[in-house]
Design a protein around this motif. Structure first.
Motif, short mmCIF file in Angstrom:
data_model
loop_
_atom_site.label_atom_id
_atom_site.label_comp_id
_atom_site.label_asym_id
_atom_site.label_seq_id
_atom_site.Cartn_x
_atom_site.Cartn_y
_atom_site.Cartn_z
N SER A 139 20.70 -8.68 -1.12
CA SER A 139 19.56 -8.26 -1.92
C SER A 139 19.31 -6.76 -1.76
O SER A 139 18.76 -6.13 -2.66
N LYS A 143 20.72 -5.19 -7.98
CA LYS A 143 21.26 -5.97 -9.09
C LYS A 143 22.55 -5.36 -9.60
O LYS A 143 22.79 -4.17 -9.48
N LYS A 144 23.33 -6.21 -10.21
CA LYS A 144 24.56 -5.79 -10.85
C LYS A 144 24.21 -5.15 -12.19
O LYS A 144 23.30 -5.59 -12.88
#
Length: 173
Positions: A139, A143-144
């Motif tokens: 985390s 984010k991708k």
């Protein structure tokens, strides 16, 4: 507004606000918490089982594993430690930590008993606690990115490479 509010206008951020800033979704936050509770259970049972021996290193690793279980319960599920006065304060402080700090702490405390006594009990007992640290570490990475932005970046790099190639060919001629 009271005088206390004027003295401390920017109090510590709430745990939900800190997690929202890091980009953790609610379900991922719950996944990390559930993994922490299950990791605490596995550390507690494996640590107790590890203490039933005459080898002093196994006993030390078992005691450390039970300490790991207590810390996991204290940080991830303070309702399990409701009769301990400082449980909510420790949990609130742990919630203010960043994800990479939790990841380093959980993984570090899970590796120590394994280094102390390398047995299957310590490996399996600390595996879920280590996995909790890995979840927090993932985390922390964030984010991708979406495919469209990657395609744009790739296209811009391709154009720059073509311009460099044509620039070197024109310079040779």
């Amino acid at each position: 507004m009271s005088s206390q509010d004027e003295q401390f206008p920017a109090a510590a951020p709430e745990p939900a606000a800190a997690s929202a800033e890091e980009g953790m979704t609610w379900w991922y936050r719950w996944l990390c918490r559930i993994a922490g509770v299950i990791g605490g259970l596995s550390c507690a049972f494996a640590g107790l089982w590890n203490c039933v021996t005459i080898n002093p290193l196994n006993i030390a690793a078992g005691v450390w594993m039970m300490l790991n279980a207590f810390i996991l319960f204290l940080c991830e599920a303070p309702f399990c430690c409701q009769f301990i006065e400082f449980a909510n304060a420790v949990s609130a402080r742990a919630d203010r930590l960043r994800a990479w700090q939790k990841a380093a702490f959980y993984c570090g405390m899970a590796v120590f008993p394994v280094m102390l006594s390398l047995t299957l009990t310590t490996l399996f007992g600390n595996a879920i606690a280590f996995a909790t640290g890995v979840l927090y570490g993932l985390s922390a990475l964030g984010k991708k990115g979406d495919a469209i932005s990657y395609a744009r970046i790739h296209q811009q790099q391709k154009q720059m490479d073509e311009e460099k190639l044509t620039g070197t060919l024109e310079g040779q001629a």
